[in-house]
Enzyme design. Structure first.
Site, PDB file in Angstrom:
ATOM      1  CE  LYS A  11      27.357 -27.833  13.025  1.00  0.00           C
ATOM      2  NZ  LYS A  11      27.453 -26.423  13.505  1.00  0.00           N
ATOM      3  CE1 TYR A  51      30.017 -24.276   9.424  1.00  0.00           C
ATOM      4  CE2 TYR A  51      31.562 -25.997  10.038  1.00  0.00           C
ATOM      5  CZ  TYR A  51      30.268 -25.509   9.984  1.00  0.00           C
ATOM      6  OH  TYR A  51      29.227 -26.254  10.494  1.00  0.00           O
ATOM      7  CG  ASN A 114      25.311 -25.538  16.385  1.00  0.00           C
ATOM      8  OD1 ASN A 114      25.988 -26.360  15.805  1.00  0.00           O
ATOM      9  ND2 ASN A 114      25.039 -24.345  15.877  1.00  0.00           N
ATOM     10  CG  HIS A 117      25.852 -27.483   8.316  1.00  0.00           C
ATOM     11  ND1 HIS A 117      26.223 -26.163   8.383  1.00  0.00           N
ATOM     12  CD2 HIS A 117      25.583 -27.735   7.004  1.00  0.00           C
ATOM     13  CE1 HIS A 117      26.189 -25.631   7.160  1.00  0.00           C
ATOM     14  NE2 HIS A 117      25.813 -26.577   6.302  1.00  0.00           N
ATOM     15  CD  GLU A 128      26.917 -25.911   3.155  1.00  0.00           C
ATOM     16  OE1 GLU A 128      27.329 -24.893   3.740  1.00  0.00           O
ATOM     17  OE2 GLU A 128      25.818 -26.471   3.452  1.00  0.00           O
TER      18      GLU A 128
END
Ligand code: UDP
Ligand code: MG
Length: 139
Positions: A11, A51, A114, A117, A128
């Site tokens: 990320k 998302y 965070n 993913h 995805e």
């Protein structure tokens, strides 16, 4: 992706801080083969699409902004039991709750930023992966 693949992103926070290489090393050391890899920037619209399942959640708008705030590295990874084993390697969504030695424990800044993913199921992993990669980009 028949059960042995998962999809991951490094990320924006982790890419910006120069942690791409360290995270890729942890992924390969854990036995995952990199099948596809791409550094790219999501628009806010595409981050929202990725998302979409969370669109009613209070964090959705912030998440879209964060995920389009800088480049990400998209990955298709292969290993036996890939989805579950990768979720274990990354740790809990909230780094405060992530186990020692997990990628999120080591690199995440917050529950939002965070670091990585990981897909939550085989079907999600397939969808995805296809969101980012054509079949000629998978080796
Ligand atoms: N997220 C957030 N606040 C929350 C929960 C999630 O900002 O309270 C963000 C975080 O970046 C997380 C992503 O939304 O990784 C997707 O949430 P999910 O519950 O699917 O967690 P994951 O599967 O990534 O562990
Ligand atoms: Mg999830």
């Amino acid at each position: 992706m028949a059960g042995n693949k998962t999809f991951s992103m490094i990320k924006p926070d982790a890419v910006a801080e120069g942690n791409t290489g360290a995270i890729l090393k942890m992924i390969e050391d854990a036995g995952f083969k990199i099948v596809a890899m791409k550094k790219t920037l999501l628009t806010k619209e595409r981050a929202g699409q990725f998302y979409e399942v969370h669109k009613e959640r209070p964090f959705y708008e912030d998440l879209r902004s964060y995920m389009s705030s800088g480049p990400i590295v998209a990955l298709i990874l292969e290993k036996e039991n890939a989805v579950a084993d990768f979720r274990k390697l990354i740790g809990a969504t909230d780094p405060a709750k992530a186990e020692e030695g997990t990628i999120r424990k080591l690199f995440a800044k917050s529950i939002e930023a965070n670091a990585v993913h990981g897909s939550d199921a085989d079907e999600t992993a397939e969808n995805e992966g296809s969101f980012f990669f054509s079949h000629t980009e998978r080796f």
